[in-house]
Structures are given as structure tokens and as C-alpha cells.
Design a protein around this motif. Structure first.
Motif, PDB file in Angstrom:
ATOM      1  N   ASN B 142    -123.979 -78.714 -74.664  1.00  0.00           N
ATOM      2  CA  ASN B 142    -125.176 -79.145 -75.531  1.00  0.00           C
ATOM      3  C   ASN B 142    -124.873 -80.497 -76.205  1.00  0.00           C
ATOM      4  O   ASN B 142    -125.746 -80.642 -77.150  1.00  0.00           O
ATOM      5  N   THR B 182    -121.961 -71.937 -77.414  1.00  0.00           N
ATOM      6  CA  THR B 182    -122.439 -70.519 -78.022  1.00  0.00           C
ATOM      7  C   THR B 182    -122.314 -70.448 -79.659  1.00  0.00           C
ATOM      8  O   THR B 182    -123.263 -70.034 -80.105  1.00  0.00           O
ATOM      9  N   ARG B 185    -124.370 -73.022 -81.437  1.00  0.00           N
ATOM     10  CA  ARG B 185    -125.957 -72.468 -81.599  1.00  0.00           C
ATOM     11  C   ARG B 185    -126.292 -71.402 -82.490  1.00  0.00           C
ATOM     12  O   ARG B 185    -127.543 -71.076 -83.003  1.00  0.00           O
ATOM     13  N   ASN B 189    -129.764 -75.372 -84.481  1.00  0.00           N
ATOM     14  CA  ASN B 189    -130.714 -75.578 -83.250  1.00  0.00           C
ATOM     15  C   ASN B 189    -130.413 -76.833 -82.810  1.00  0.00           C
ATOM     16  O   ASN B 189    -130.921 -77.786 -83.320  1.00  0.00           O
ATOM     17  N   GLU B 191    -132.088 -78.524 -80.512  1.00  0.00           N
ATOM     18  CA  GLU B 191    -133.291 -78.989 -79.972  1.00  0.00           C
ATOM     19  C   GLU B 191    -133.632 -79.701 -81.284  1.00  0.00           C
ATOM     20  O   GLU B 191    -134.367 -80.590 -81.161  1.00  0.00           O
ATOM     21  N   GLN B 246    -125.572 -70.007 -65.748  1.00  0.00           N
ATOM     22  CA  GLN B 246    -126.169 -70.862 -66.604  1.00  0.00           C
ATOM     23  C   GLN B 246    -126.609 -72.117 -65.867  1.00  0.00           C
ATOM     24  O   GLN B 246    -127.596 -72.728 -65.964  1.00  0.00           O
ATOM     25  N   THR B 258    -133.351 -69.748 -70.691  1.00  0.00           N
ATOM     26  CA  THR B 258    -132.796 -68.985 -71.841  1.00  0.00           C
ATOM     27  C   THR B 258    -131.598 -69.715 -72.246  1.00  0.00           C
ATOM     28  O   THR B 258    -130.893 -70.391 -71.619  1.00  0.00           O
ATOM     29  N   ASN B 259    -131.316 -69.678 -73.543  1.00  0.00           N
ATOM     30  CA  ASN B 259    -129.868 -70.218 -74.113  1.00  0.00           C
ATOM     31  C   ASN B 259    -128.727 -69.226 -73.817  1.00  0.00           C
ATOM     32  O   ASN B 259    -127.703 -69.719 -73.920  1.00  0.00           O
ATOM     33  N   LYS B 260    -129.087 -68.158 -73.746  1.00  0.00           N
ATOM     34  CA  LYS B 260    -128.093 -66.971 -73.442  1.00  0.00           C
ATOM     35  C   LYS B 260    -127.372 -67.074 -72.313  1.00  0.00           C
ATOM     36  O   LYS B 260    -128.022 -67.504 -71.214  1.00  0.00           O
TER      37      LYS B 260
END
Lengths: 695, 695
Positions: B142, B182, B185, B189, B191, B246, B258-260
Motif C-alpha cells: 500500500n 497489515t 494498517r 489508515n 486512505e 488478495q 476488504t483490507n483483511k
């Protein structure tokens, strides 16, 4: 060639064949090599040993479930507590089950009057010790003195129901009390917020009980084994010194004193205002301290006068209370206990901080102090059980102690344990069962109901003196000297813990004790010992050449014994160590123009097991040695090693003829071959090493 | 009686005398007993073995300092890195020292054109892999894609200066990137706060470098050995599956995902709105995935075509970029990389959160991810070092990796490691030294300076596909099957880690991997193996009767082998286990009316050391057995055990005549005595056991 020998090599060939690493064309050549080898070996008179080559049998595989159950059983139920349930009727099993849960049901029905006589005497003896100590230790923990009496009443009763030890005397402990005080003080100031302090103490006791019982229920009580005895001795000695220094406050009658227990702060507070020392308290203290220490010494030398040391504190309390009462010393700046409420333990379950910020703090305090209490009680219980030759189920005992603390925390008691001094008195007084605890509790109950006003004028100095006399007995200089003599590493651990307590703080010293213990375990686990072996002349015994001067190496052979199971935490180190031994040996041979190295034999006798990482590194060693034209042989592999090698199909990798049942055999065969033929001739049939499937 | 035998027993008596446990009146009686014993023993033809009784020599004590230095050396410098410094001139030592700190000074002067040719080819090959992977892995973390290129430029350069491995290719890793994502995050965040996210990533990299270098400097790098290979295989497989899942986001072109990374959340997000899947991206993905996997397979089978799999990702990027550019697919909802800034790494040292709340978070993230990066790089480095037969100093390598991360974090790079896939390509491409890293870095530099606009139209789907192809190769089903076959416990560890990652989260799976590894160590440490031995008929070999059916016990003797060093973490368990073996044996004898038990012989061959707690418990065993009229004998005690017994003055406690050099001897003497006389007659001279000074 004899039939047996021929048969042996045929077996080896068969295995070789089955693995498809054999071709017809090589047969005759191999037979010739075998014959020469057998001849050579016979020349050394070891033909009979070769028969034992077929001792290296592939073990019958155990089913996975069976293996898993075995390991779980050994891990969680090492003392096999359900042995007695075997072959019993259903009714009997029910009964045994109930007796297991409540040991009082086991020894209760067998109780008789003789037992009661002994227990009565011992109960009275420890009660006379428990009453003054209870009041004193509660003050040590900065709690209201009456709580010390509460904690000498209910916990012993609960223990008598659930506990397994016949000798353990339950009640507050000196080291434990100061540890609790130190931990509580980090979160609550007992001077500004006494009510919260007491509630936090009860809550911490509650959680301590929960943790203790959990360890026992989940049968992970063995974690108390992870602290080394030497570190414990150091910690207790240091804590005893710290407690003694703290008592200087009461002895010298100083009002403003530090809260810390480290020697520097205490010495500073003591010598800050020498003019404020009260000669009265110093006088009382010296007199009674001498009295207590003398009676203790007499009791030690003449064991039939055990009761002398036991009643000495109570006598001191009585005399000093009388003295203060008659001289009105409390008006002359001699601080006294003050009024103690009459009556039994009030309920405190509603005062527990079961949620909110204090709950987390209480959990932390409960965990640390609960573990310390547990370790002490288990160690003391085991010590006396050994003396009387009975066994204690550690996990069951932990559940019992957990219930004691859990239950008593709801009735205004703080953390209790099986203190060593009180238990020793109990033992010497001739206790037979836990009924001595019941007798003690009864006497404390009578005190609570009727005799508490007697302690109104008890001076604090006498409590300080009683504590001083008690903890001075914990300073185990003889034990420390013994450790110094026997094991210097252990001594380092001991001193580390001791000095950590004395110079920094009690929790820090505890941390050092635990840290050093874990460090020792890691050291053992990650750097296992290896040894170069040589033969003791005239025998067939192989020993470490570093320590046995009459052991000499065999020319052309490097014999390395690996003194540990091989698994992931040490296998890389072992691999590098073996290769380093080989490098050093080759260099040394070069320097002295010796017989060139041809064989590396690994003595795997101590290697009780090997895992996949270990297998992988072992094959790496094989690969590297092969590149250097050295032959690796494995001697005396254990069952697990053979099993794993077999399952991983690594036997052909090493060559079954290079796996020997004993070191003796390995050396003799290798020597024989070395003399008769070169290694290349012998290995002409070997195929290239199959690719290691792990890469 | 022969002279030698007489001499032997005289020696024993002398020791006995010197300990003051001997009286004149017993002399004649003892002589007679000795004579009978010798006669009895000779009858069994073991006279020659008795001579080796004096093999049990008291070892020469090592001085404490010597002992401590030995242990420190083995612990901290197990590979003896300063061996080469021996016997060198001072100037040479200086030079060797500088070469140790900067390995490039060692191999640099020996560099030649042949090496350069190989390194050039391998450098170009891994660069063609590094560029697309750098962009892709940065997106996986990310982070802005350009950071992936920065991290493929500077870190390899730094590594070439300080690193020891000739094969390791440094750059971002797939599993590492998703782990970092992970962890980051959880605190920021990306974003809503992208700038803080990037700064936190740099800071975490900085602290990771600090931790890695510290491990190396303090030479405690061995803690990376504490994770079992099986758990690592499981963790990597699980993480690879999680990463693959993912990538479905990019492959299916789903915008809201989802981010998970756990399978349930991902499956839910995938199947939530099947109508939103983009057929374009799915098509591109399937085509190129097939292309990538096929080229990979070809390269595996024909190793001379290694470059095919290496350039395939770059070719895919080129073709797909061209396709998007020509068809203007970005206007049809195909997300693209976008513009990448030209130019080299900007300085980021001023952006590090070196204090404040983010600093603590960064330290935590840096510690966890740093350890994972280290473990991977060390393992990969060692693997290839073994293949090429050179050694790597683990600690030195850790310092190098630490410097790489520390330095590069100040220049806009995130956490890098020696990734296994890239290193394998480097190896197969024929790299000779770390210059291949320099070549790769140079090519990346050229890309950064001039070629970044080319990636403007690169679709995200191709990056997802490249990641997918890369991580599918990490799923090691063959390795997992091998573990299942060989070691079921290891398999449990493997599966635990794998399923923990797949069903819960990557950090949780890592926790399980570490937890299970430590659990295995504890199991080994706290429940050592013991075995009842029997003699294999016709030989003098003693083996575990549970596994060797032709091993039979000797009547009247219980022979127990203890398969571990005895120290505090296992000594209580061992004591209880031995006593339980004795109980079971006596019960079994009673049931079958066998020869009553008289001797308990402990085979201490695997017991490499014993500490004060172990000594204490061993003497407890002696005490308990004596009470039951059983004689304890110690066979084959190691040097440390003898040393400690001697220092603790416990030899008289056991009786020197009951300490034997071999198991064989112990059994023969005990059998002889059992046949000729009763135990009481033999022990008539024994005095009561002295009080154990530890109580």
C-alpha cells in the motif's frame, strides 16, 4: 566368509537393491569388496560384533495418534495420577475421583486419636507463631494488622479441605508480603488512598488464585520448574536482606522513612537524622531480638525443644505489650498497633475490582505475586514430602492453593502461601495431617472473637523485631557457599538475583532471577556440547580426549559425539560446529604430517530425537564432507533418528553400510577398510547424492 | 586376588578413609567382602573390566575464568570468526579487521573480468525481475509504487559493501510487504492519511534496521534459530495463499475490497457483487498468468533457459502497457499505475518519526517485520552458501542487513530482504559475487532517471498477476508432504501456522509459528526422555526394551537411561519419573512373582551436565531408594557430573564403589554381588547418609 557375515551383507544389499541404487554389473566387484572387508574385519577379531549389525533394525512405526497421546500424557500427566484407577470397579472409581478432588475424604476416614494428639500439639505450636507473624506481616504489606489474622484463619481451613501436603502450614509469608506491598505501591498510595489499597490487595489475591488454579487445571504447572534453585536462593536471600533493612524503621523508631527497599535508599533514610532515633525502641528491639535469636538457636540444637522458638514471638508480644501498658510508653513516641476489631472475617467479595482500570492492575499484581507464592508453596511442600517419603501431585496442589486464595480473597484475606519457616516448625512439632492447620485456624478464630483487645498496646517495634528474627533465618549463607563451591554459573545466577534485589528493587531482582533461569535454558538448548572422542588404551571405551588424557584418537578417523537431541534450535550450530571440528582436525594433521583424515564418525548415542530441520542439516554435512572426499558414518543412532531417516528415505543417502550399532564397530570397520583399501575403491558403487527435496 | 584388583579397591577405600567414614574394626570384615566380590566378579570373567574402574578419574578442575570464557566463546562466537587472526603480523591483523567489517575489501582485490561477465549477466537478469516486482510489491504494501523502485536501487548497493553472501539478491519481498501493510494498517489508515502511512513505513524500516544490527552486534543472532523450519514452511505457505487471495481484487477489477487477508473476508468480498467483475481485467490476467507460469515451468526444467522466467514479468509489463496505451483501456475502468516521478531517491531522514506516539508504533512494527526479514535473509543466504560450500557468519550478516535498512530508510526506501525467488534466479544465472547486486542497482538507477514514464499506462491487473505468479511458487506442497511423512509433530506446527494465517491474520499466524516453536523447545527441555534398558542377547549392547524386542532385562536390576542433561527445568520431573519406574517395576515383579528388585542403575551417558538443583534431586532419589532397601548405582557418568559430585562431596554419599565407568561393568558387578551375597552384607560398612546441606 562365514554364513552369518554373508547374510548380513546380503541384507544390506537387499535394502540397497530395493532402493534401486544397484546395478547387475557391479555385483562381482561388490562381492569381492565385501569379502575383503569381512576378512579385514575378522583380522581384528570383531566378527562377532558384525552379527550385531542387524541390531540396527528399523523400528516398528507407532501410529500418529498413539505417538501424540504418549507425548501428551508425559507432558500433562507426568506422575500418572490415575494409575490407581486401573482395574477398579465403577463405584470405587467414583470414590477415588471424589477423593482426588477433596483429599480430606482420603485421609479423613483413616484419622485416629494418635494423629489428633500430634496434630493438636503442632497446631497449637504454629498458632503461637502465626498470631504475631500474621499481625507483623500484614503491617509489612502495609495492610491493616487485623487482615493478617483473618489470613491466618480462613486460608488454612480451606487448605485442609483441598490440599495434599501433610506438613504445609498456610498463612502470610514475609517475602510475599513485601513483594505485594512493592507491587501495590506502584499503583496506589496507601497513605492517601488506604481503602483503594486494601481493595486492590484483595482483588490481586483473587486473580492470583485464578491464575494458580488455572495452571493446575490446564496441567501446565511445570512452568514453576523454570526457575533455577540457585536463582531462588539468591532472590530469597536478597529479599530477606531488603526486608531486614526496612525493619530498621520500626527498630530505630523513625517516623519519616523511604518506601523503597533497596539498600541505598534505606541507608540514606536511616542516617539522615540520627538524632531522631528513639533509644526506647532500640532498647526493646535489641533485648527481644537477642531473646528470639537465642531461643531459635536452642531449638535448632535440641530438636525436642522445638516449641521454644515457636512460642518465643508470642511471649515477646505479651511481655512488650505488658511493658508498654504499664509504662504508658505510647505517650513517649512508641507507636503501637492500636485497636483491632473483634469478630471473624467480614465478607469482601463486593469490594473486589472486577472491572475498570484497577482490574488490569490487579491482574498484573496477582499474576506476579501468585506465581511467587505458588513456587514457594510447591517447593516447600515437595521438600517435606521427600523427607516423609510421600508424593505430591504438583498440579493438584496448585488447584488447591488457587482455591484457597480465590475463596479467602472474598473474605478479607490477602495472599497466603506455605511459608517455609512455619512449615518447618509444623514438621518438627510432629504434625501428621492437615488437621494441624485446622487446629491453628481454630485458635486464631478464638483470638479474633475474644482476644484482639490484648494487642492494643503491642508496640510496632516488637513486630519489626519478630520480622527481623524471621527473615534473618532465611539468609542462607551456607547454601550460597555450597553453590559457589559446586557450580560457578549457578553462583552467578544466585548473585545476580540477590544483588538485583538489594540494590535495585524486589520485582527487579525477581526479573533477573527469571531471566537468568531462562537464559540458562536457552544456553543449554542452543549450544549443545560436542566432544572429540578417543579410545582409552587397552579397552573398548571411548571418551572425551579433552578430559581423559589416556584417550587417544584413531589415525585417519575423527570421532565426534553429539551430546544432545538435534532439532531446529541447535541444528545449524551443530552443523557448523562439526564442519569446524573437521577443518581444525585437517589443519592439525597437516601441521604434524599425520595420517590424512578419511572418516568422520558421529556418535549419536545422546541424540534422542531429530526433527526435519535436523535431518536437513545432517544431510548438508554429508554433502559437504562428500565434496571433500571424506566419508561420514553414523554410530549408535537412537530409535527416533533411525525412524526419521527411514521415513525421509535418507538411509540410501548415507548408505546403510555406514550406519553402525556401536561406536566400537564403526571404528573397527573404518580402520579395517582404511588399511585394506582406499575409500574410492570401497565406494565405487555409490550413486550421486539424490537432490534434497527440501530445497 | 590380583594385585590390580586389590589396588583398585584400595583406592576406593582410601577415598572412603579420607572422608572419615571408615573405622578400624571393620577392616577385616571389609577385606573378606572384597575378596568375595572379586572372586564373584572374576567368575563372570570381567576381571579385565574392573581394571577400567580407575577410568573413573576425578577430572582436573578448570579455573572459573577459563570455564566462563569457554562458555562465552561458544555462545557468542560459535563459528570462531577470529581464527584467521591467529599468528598474524600486526599489519595483517589490521587488514583482516577491515576486511571483516567491509567484506568488499576482501573479495574486491581478487575480482577479475570473468567474474564480471557472470555478474553482469546475473545482474541484468535479476534487474528485469526486480523492476516489475519492485513496483508490484510496493503496491502490495500500500505504498506509492515508486518507493518499490527506490528500494531496489539503494539497498542492493549498501549490501554489496557490507554483506557476506555472494548470492543474496536484496530487494522488497512479497510476504514481507503484506506483513508490513497489515501491521501499518493497524495504526494508520493509508486512505485517509497517506503521508503519515508512508512516514510510518520509513520509520519502521529505520527501527527494523536498528534491531537487526543490534542482534548482530551483541551476537545474539541465534534467536532466529528459535523458529522451527516446519513452522516457517507453514507460515510462508499460508501467507502465500493469503497474498494470492488478495490479488483477486486486481484480477477481478473490484474497486471496493476488504483490507483483511483472511480467506473468509476475502471470499465474502469477492462473491459480494459478481456483476462488478471486469471481464477485461480477468482476460488480461488469465493470459499473462498462463504466460508467466509456463515460462517458469520451462525454466525449471531446462536450467539453461533460466532467463526466460526472469524476463517474463518485464515482457508482460511491456506488452500490457502497450495494450492499454493503444486501446486506451484506462478509460474503460482499467486502473493503471499512473505517473511515476523521475529521479533518484529523495532524502527522507527528516520524515522519520523519531519521537512521539508514532515512534513507539514504528518500533513495534520494525521489531516484528525486521525479525521476519532477517530470518528470511539468513535462511536464504545459508541455503545458497551451503550449495556453494562457503560459510556465512550469521551475526555479521545481520549487522550488514541492519545497516542496509537503517541507511535506506533515510532515502525513501522501505523494508527489504534477501528474497528467495530473486536469489534463486541470481544463483541460477551464475552470479559470482555481490557485484550482481551493483549491476541490478545500476539498471534500476537508469530506469529511475529516464524510464519511469514508460510505466504510466501499466495496468494494476498485471502487477497483481505478477504477484500471483510469484507467490504461487512459494506454496511448498512438496515440502509440506515431506514434513507429514517424516515428523507428525512438525506437521502440526506447520499446519497450525498455515491455518492461522489463512483463517485469522498474518501476524496471528506468525504468532502461532513462534509459539509452537517455543512450545517444542519447552517440551524437549521439561520432559526429557528416559528408557528402561535391557541386554541384547549374545552381546554387551544395552538398548531400550520398548523398541528392541530382543533386549531383555536383567533379573533383580532396573537399568534406566536418562537421555538429557539434568538441570532445574527437568530435575524434579526426572526424580519423579525414576521413582515411578521403580514403583511400576516392583509392582510388575510382584504380579509375576519374579526376582525381587535390588539394584537401580542409572545410565548417565547422555547426561552431559548437572547443576545444583539436579544434584539435590539425585540425592533425593538416593535417599528414597535407600529407605526401600534398594541400591542406587551410577554408570558412565560424564565429566561434569563427576566434577560436580566431587565438589559437592557427594561421592561418599553414593559410595565410590557404586559409580561405574560403563553400564556393562555396573550390571556385571551388581549381578555378581546379587548371586554371592545379600545387599546388607555388602553394605555393612555404610554409614547413615549425611544430612543434605541444601536443607
Amino acid at each position: 566368509m562365514g554364513d552369518v557375515e554373508r547374510g548380513v551383507w546380503k541384507e544390506a544389499d537387499q535394502a540397497h537393491d530395493n532402493n534401486g541404487l544397484h546395478s547387475q554389473a557391479d555385483d562381482s566387484k561388490k562381492t569381492k569388496l565385501h569379502e575383503t572387508e569381512i576378512e579385514a574385519s575378522r583380522a581384528f577379531g570383531v566378527a562377532h560384533e558384525l552379527r550385531s549389525v542387524h541390531e540396527v533394525v528399523m523400528p516398528t512405526p507407532k501410529s500418529t495418534l498413539h505417538e501424540f497421546l504418549d507425548i501428551s500424557k508425559e507432558m500433562l500427566f507426568p506422575d500418572n495420577p490415575f494409575r490407581q484407577f486401573r482395574n477398579q470397579s465403577r463405584r470405587r472409581k467414583c470414590l477415588l475421583g471424589m477423593q482426588y478432588a477433596l483429599p480430606i475424604l482420603e485421609w479423613g476416614p483413616q484419622y485416629n486419636f494418635d494423629f489428633f494428639k500430634s496434630d493438636l500439639i503442632s497446631g497449637i505450636t504454629i498458632a503461637s507463631l502465626a498470631i504475631p507473624q500474621g499481625i507483623a506481616y500484614a503491617k509489612l504489606a502495609n495492610l491493616p494488622p487485623i487482615i493478617g489474622l483473618y489470613s491466618s484463619f480462613l486460608p488454612p481451613l480451606l487448605y485442609a479441605l483441598f490440599g495434599s501436603s501433610r506438613d504445609l502450614a498456610i498463612g502470610p509469608g514475609s517475602i510475599l508480603s513485601i513483594l505485594v506491598a512493592t507491587l501495590l505501591r506502584q499503583d496506589v498510595n496507601e497513605e492517601t488512598n488506604p481503602e483503594a489499597y486494601v481493595r486492590l490487595a484483595f482483588t490481586a489475591t483473587f486473580f492470583a488464585g485464578v491464575f494458580q488454579a488455572s495452571l493446575g487445571i490446564f496441567r501446565i504447572g511445570f512452568i514453576t520448574d523454570f526457575i533455577s534453585h540457585a536463582a531462588v536462593v539468591g532472590f530469597i536471600t536478597g529479599a530477606a536482606i531488603a526486608v531486614s533493612l526496612q525493619q530498621l524503621r520500626g527498630v530505630l523508631g523513625i517516623v519519616h522513612f523511604t518506601n523503597k527497599a533497596d539498600v541505598i535508599s534505606v541507608m540514606h533514610a536511616v542516617w539522615e537524622h540520627p538524632e531522631k532515633w528513639s533509644w526506647r525502641t532500640i532498647l526493646i528491639s535489641i533485648c527481644f531480638l537477642t531473646f528470639l535469636l537465642v531461643t531459635k538457636e536452642i531449638s535448632k540444637r535440641k530438636t525436642n525443644l522445638f516449641w521454644l522458638a515457636a512460642i518465643a514471638p508470642l511471649v515477646s508480644v505479651f511481655l512488650s505489650t505488658l511493658f508498654v501498658f504499664l509504662t504508658h510508653a505510647e505517650k513517649h513516641n512508641v507507636s503501637i498497633v492500636g485497636s483491632l476489631k473483634k469478630g471473624l472475617n467480614p465478607v469482601s467479595a463486593n469490594q473486589l475490582y472486577l472491572y475498570g482500570p484497577y482490574a488490569m492492575k490487579a491482574m498484573k499484581i496477582g499474576l506476579i505475586s501468585g506465581m511467587v507464592a505458588l513456587t514457594e508453596a510447591i517447593a516447600v511442600g515437595r521438600t517435606f514430602a521427600t523427607l516423609k517419603d510421600y508424593q505430591i501431585d504438583g498440579n493438584k496442589e496448585m488447584i488447591a492453593l488457587g482455591i484457597v486464595n480465590l475463596g479467602s480473597s472474598c473474605m478479607s484475606c490477602y495472599l497466603t502461601t506455605g511459608a517455609v519457616s512455619r512449615t518447618a516448625v509444623n514438621y518438627h512439632a510432629g504434625c501428621k495431617t492437615a488437621v494441624s492447620n485446622i487446629v491453628m485456624a481454630t485458635i486464631v478464630m478464638i483470638t479474633l472473637l475474644a482476644l484482639t483487645p490484648l494487642f492494643h498496646y503491642t508496640p510496632d517495634v516488637i513486630l519489626a523485631t519478630i520480622i527481623l528474627a524471621a527473615v534473618l533465618g532465611l539468609i542462607d549463607l551456607k547454601g550460597i557457599y555450597f553453590i559457589w563451591k559446586v557450580d560457578k554459573l549457578d553462583f552467578l545466577a544466585c548473585m545476580g538475583a540477590c544483588l538485583g534485589v538489594i540494590f535495585i528493587s524486589i520485582p527487579f531482582g525477581l526479573l533477573i532471577a527469571v531471566g537468568i533461569s531462562i537464559g540458562k535454558i536457552l544456553l543449554n538448548v542452543t549450544r549443545p556440547h560436542t566432544a572429540i572422542l578417543g579410545r582409552i588404551s587397552g579397552t573398548s571405551i571411548y571418551q572425551d580426549i579433552e578430559h581423559y588424557s589416556n584417550a587417544s584418537q584413531i589415525p585417519g578417523i575423527l570421532l565426534i559425539r553429539i551430546d544432545s537431541a538435534i532439532y531446529f534450535s541447535n541444528s545449524n550450530y551443530l552443523k557448523e560446529r562439526i564442519l569446524r571440528w573437521v577443518d581444525d582436525e585437517e589443519q592439525s594433521i597437516q601441521e604434524r604430517n599425520g595420517v590424512p583424515l578419511q572418516y568422520v564418525i558421529l556418535d549419536l548415542t545422546p541424540v534422542t530425537s531429530i526433527d526435519t530441520t535436523g535431518l536437513s542439516d545432517l544431510t548438508n554435512v554429508q554433502t559437504v564432507l562428500q565434496r571433500r572426499s571424506l566419508q561420514l558414518a553414523l554410530a549408535s543412532p537412537g530409535i527416533d533418528v533411525l525412524d526419521k531417516l527411514n521415513k525421509a528415505d535418507f538411509i540410501p543417502l548415507f548408505g546403510q553400510r555406514w550406519i553402525f550399532a556401536t561406536v566400537c564397530q564403526a571404528v573397527q570397520v573404518c580402520s579395517a577398510i582404511a588399511k585394506e583399501m582406499s575409500l574410492d575403491q570401497y565406494n565405487e558403487n555409490s550413486k550421486p547424492i539424490p537432490k534434497n527435496p527440501m530445497f
